[in-house]
Scaffold this active site. Structure first.
Site, mmCIF file in Angstrom:
data_model
loop_
_atom_site.group_PDB
_atom_site.id
_atom_site.type_symbol
_atom_site.label_atom_id
_atom_site.label_comp_id
_atom_site.label_asym_id
_atom_site.label_seq_id
_atom_site.Cartn_x
_atom_site.Cartn_y
_atom_site.Cartn_z
ATOM 1 N N ASP A 190 4.467 0.366 11.955
ATOM 2 C CA ASP A 190 3.432 -0.296 11.219
ATOM 3 C C ASP A 190 3.168 -1.833 11.733
ATOM 4 O OD1 ASP A 190 3.476 1.463 8.140
ATOM 5 O OD2 ASP A 190 2.899 2.165 10.169
ATOM 6 N N LYS A 224 0.827 -1.129 -0.031
ATOM 7 C CA LYS A 224 0.125 0.112 0.003
ATOM 8 C C LYS A 224 0.947 1.036 0.082
ATOM 9 C CE LYS A 224 -1.576 1.658 3.997
ATOM 10 N NZ LYS A 224 -1.240 2.927 4.178
ATOM 11 N N ASN A 225 1.915 1.307 0.771
ATOM 12 C CA ASN A 225 2.922 2.570 1.137
ATOM 13 C C ASN A 225 3.632 2.719 0.051
ATOM 14 O OD1 ASN A 225 1.233 2.880 3.305
ATOM 15 N ND2 ASN A 225 2.718 2.303 4.590
ATOM 16 N N CYS A 227 -4.820 12.067 12.478
ATOM 17 C CA CYS A 227 -5.895 10.880 12.425
ATOM 18 C C CYS A 227 -5.488 9.987 13.742
ATOM 19 C CB CYS A 227 -5.070 10.065 11.339
ATOM 20 S SG CYS A 227 -3.548 9.361 11.504
ATOM 21 N N ARG A 261 -0.072 14.071 12.794
ATOM 22 C CA ARG A 261 0.595 14.115 11.597
ATOM 23 C C ARG A 261 0.841 15.408 10.826
ATOM 24 N NH1 ARG A 261 -1.183 8.953 10.067
ATOM 25 N NH2 ARG A 261 0.610 8.933 8.547
ATOM 26 N N ARG A 272 -8.488 -0.300 4.619
ATOM 27 C CA ARG A 272 -7.365 0.729 3.949
ATOM 28 C C ARG A 272 -6.530 0.031 3.507
ATOM 29 N NH1 ARG A 272 -5.765 4.498 7.821
ATOM 30 N NH2 ARG A 272 -4.327 5.058 6.072
HETATM 31 C C1 EPZ Z 1 4.338 6.675 6.198
HETATM 32 O O1 EPZ Z 1 3.397 7.677 6.914
HETATM 33 C C2 EPZ Z 1 3.398 5.614 6.135
HETATM 34 N N1 EPZ Z 1 2.219 5.727 5.503
HETATM 35 C C3 EPZ Z 1 2.921 5.169 7.663
HETATM 36 O O2 EPZ Z 1 2.120 4.109 7.548
HETATM 37 C C4 EPZ Z 1 4.098 4.767 8.502
HETATM 38 O O3 EPZ Z 1 3.656 4.548 9.575
HETATM 39 C C5 EPZ Z 1 5.054 5.909 8.500
HETATM 40 O O4 EPZ Z 1 5.602 6.450 7.114
HETATM 41 C C6 EPZ Z 1 6.295 5.853 9.118
HETATM 42 O O5 EPZ Z 1 7.015 4.615 8.640
HETATM 43 C C7 EPZ Z 1 2.323 5.985 3.938
HETATM 44 O O6 EPZ Z 1 3.373 5.578 3.414
HETATM 45 C C8 EPZ Z 1 1.226 6.142 3.205
HETATM 46 P P1 EPZ Z 1 6.436 10.210 8.552
HETATM 47 P P2 EPZ Z 1 4.086 9.357 6.938
HETATM 48 O O7 EPZ Z 1 6.253 11.402 7.864
HETATM 49 O O8 EPZ Z 1 4.658 9.449 5.869
HETATM 50 C C9 EPZ Z 1 6.696 13.276 12.030
HETATM 51 C C10 EPZ Z 1 0.235 2.453 7.791
HETATM 52 O O9 EPZ Z 1 -0.097 2.023 8.795
HETATM 53 N N2 EPZ Z 1 6.453 14.145 10.971
HETATM 54 O O10 EPZ Z 1 7.467 9.244 8.354
HETATM 55 O O11 EPZ Z 1 2.886 10.123 7.291
HETATM 56 C C11 EPZ Z 1 5.066 12.578 12.156
HETATM 57 O O12 EPZ Z 1 4.480 13.328 12.903
HETATM 58 C C12 EPZ Z 1 0.915 3.994 7.801
HETATM 59 O O13 EPZ Z 1 0.291 2.069 6.693
HETATM 60 C C13 EPZ Z 1 6.670 15.586 11.307
HETATM 61 O O14 EPZ Z 1 6.922 16.163 12.709
HETATM 62 O O15 EPZ Z 1 4.938 9.146 8.212
HETATM 63 C C14 EPZ Z 1 5.710 11.241 12.799
HETATM 64 O O16 EPZ Z 1 5.677 11.129 14.038
HETATM 65 C C15 EPZ Z 1 0.363 4.666 9.315
HETATM 66 N N3 EPZ Z 1 6.437 16.371 10.620
HETATM 67 C C16 EPZ Z 1 7.164 10.822 11.991
HETATM 68 O O17 EPZ Z 1 7.487 12.082 11.583
HETATM 69 C C17 EPZ Z 1 6.261 16.213 9.014
HETATM 70 O O18 EPZ Z 1 6.262 17.040 8.217
HETATM 71 C C18 EPZ Z 1 7.037 10.086 11.156
HETATM 72 O O19 EPZ Z 1 6.003 10.380 9.785
HETATM 73 C C19 EPZ Z 1 6.221 14.758 8.809
HETATM 74 C C20 EPZ Z 1 6.333 13.923 9.708
#
Ligand code: EPZ
Length: 427
Positions: free
Chosen positions: A307, A22-23, A116, A121, A399
């Site tokens: 995840d 998915k990701n 969410c 996020r 999802r």
């Molecule tokens: C991706 O989300 C995945 N989703 C998530 O999978 C996964 O948990 C996550 O990466 C971490 O591996 C998809 O790929 C669609 P991040 P993403 O930006 O990109 C903080 C699932 O279950 N952050 O790496 O949103 C954020 O708050 C989903 O399949 C900021 O602070 O994750 C978090 O604490 C859930 N500022 C951390 O970084 C930003 O601008 C990791 O977020 C962006 C992120």
């Protein structure tokens, strides 16, 4: 609203081929916006998040056709640069459209994706990266408007304060056709980043180092259409390995990429599982009694994936001994604990640390899916529990998991999906 009913206590045994990631498919579908022509993406899982992505592509002006697991996207006539609020809200990760639309149209207007179930996020890293390309980011009555400078996006050096997966993807999407070279430091190293780069390079992009912390993207003028097959879903594969371990069974999973599931192999071996990983398959044999896992800390890849945190917590809740799980990625990704307690799990939370005292068995319960991976943990707990479990709010699970009840039934589980106003026979 549909729900899933599980009669627990059955061993899972058999062989499966795991769905596409998915990701990976989500950012790759966005990347087709940058290609002037028809892209063909294979091994796309049947998921509501993929449906939501297709809807946004069609709104932007793409012609999209789906034939089973293959999706064709013709981006020739893209004419919009905005994503309406209703479509943005359908999918948490729709922020990854920012880089794709900005890269194609020079302007992108999106509503700020809300938080969410697992956290606020924030998107500060995404927005500051776009500004470093020379784009302006303004707020227009609740919408983010991101506009490239008059000379388009300018390649630049970007250091991420956190290896954000989505921010890394947005930067790669924006940099692919920018003027000049972009260097990302502290980039996310998840396999889905490499898969996105592989697709774009197949289309003529010049991306080096994807999968490492430093990624170099030389902007190109044009991308030509290509075909691509999405990598297998390492999180779904991990989920079914854990389901098997919790029910005392054996499983062979085809079409995995060993390095992608490496972070969960050692913890599963510590719990007593016998695991053999070869080039394209993983075989797991469960122990009679699961042993506790001393410490799980979720970290960016190649650390233990956040995840899989909920799923491994379900496993440790029926292991012999006490396990500790620390969630380092998201600030509120423990919502599934309240539901696991309904099964009779013994879990104590201190901030980002959960202390799990294993019990002999769980008892069937009426629970809800709190989020996508928390929902999958409810299924795992139901498979292990004595008695019947009913899981509601399963739209979260849909999802990310393609017909989980079908896959698990084929492995021997007593599980079915019912429409909640249907008469419930035995599951
Ligand atoms: C991706 O989300 C995945 N989703 C998530 O999978 C996964 O948990 C996550 O990466 C971490 O591996 C998809 O790929 C669609 P991040 P993403 O930006 O990109 C903080 C699932 O279950 N952050 O790496 O949103 C954020 O708050 C989903 O399949 C900021 O602070 O994750 C978090 O604490 C859930 N500022 C951390 O970084 C930003 O601008 C990791 O977020 C962006 C992120």
């Amino acid at each position: 609203m549909d729900k899933i009913i599980v009669n627990g206590g059955r061993k899972l045994n058999g062989e499966i081929t795991v769905q596409g990631a998915k990701n990976s498919v989500l950012p790759i579908l966005v990347a087709t916006l940058l290609v002037d022509g028809v892209s063909v993406i294979h091994n796309c899982p049947m998921l509501s998040d993929v449906d939501a992505t297709i809807k946004i592509l069609q709104y932007l002006g793409c012609t999209v056709n789906r034939e089973n697991h293959s999706i064709t996207v013709d981006s020739t006539n893209v004419f919009r640069d905005d994503v309406p609020d209703n479509l943005m809200r359908e999918m948490r990760s729709s922020i990854v459209f920012l880089g794709g639309i900005l890269g194609r149209m020079g302007r992108a207007k999106l509503s700020t994706p809300g938080g969410c179930e697992i956290g606020l996020r924030p998107i500060d890293l995404h927005l500051s990266a776009m500004e470093q390309f020379g784009a302006t980011v303004t707020d227009e009555d609740g919408f983010l408007v991101c506009s490239a400078g008059e000379n388009g996006l300018q390649g630049t050096r970007i250091t991420l304060s956190f290896p954000s997966v989505g921010a890394t993807e947005n930067i790669i999407l924006a940099a692919t056709c920018a003027m000049g070279t972009t260097i990302i430091s502290n980039a996310a190293r998840e396999p889905e980043i490499s898969d996105l780069a592989d697709f774009l390079n197949r289309c003529g992009a010049k991306i080096r180092g994807a999968g490492d912390s430093t990624v170099v993207i030389e902007g190109v003028k044009k991308l030509t259409p290509a075909e691509h097959t999405v990598i297998p879903d390492r999180i779904v594969a991990s989920t079914y390995l854990i389901a098997t371990a919790m029910t005392g069974g054996e499983i062979l999973i085809n079409s995995i990429i060993p390095s992608h599931i490496a972070p969960i192999i050692q913890p599963l071996r510590e719990s007593g599982c016998n695991i053999v990983v070869n080039k394209k398959q993983v075989i797991l044999e469960s122990p009679k009694i699961l042993k506790r896992i001393r410490m799980i800390r979720t970290m960016p890849h190649p650390g233990f994936p956040t995840d899989v945190q909920a799923q491994i917590m379900a496993l440790t809740s029926v292991a012999d001994g006490t396990s500790v799980i620390v969630e380092n990625i998201f600030e509120s990704r423990f919502k599934h604990i309240g539901e696991l307690l309904r099964f009779g799990a013994k879990i104590h939370v201190e901030g980002r640390m959960a202390v799990v005292e294993g019990v002999n068995h769980l008892n069937g319960a009426n629970v809800r899916a709190t989020d996508l991976r928390g929902g999958s943990a409810m299924i795992l707990a139901g498979l292990q529990a004595r008695g019947t479990t009913e899981i509601t709010e399963i739209h979260h699970i849909d999802r990310g998991y393609e017909t989980p009840e079908k896959t698990l039934s084929e492995l021997g589980a007593d599980i079915k999906r019912v429409n909640s106003n249907e008469k419930q026979g035995n599951a």
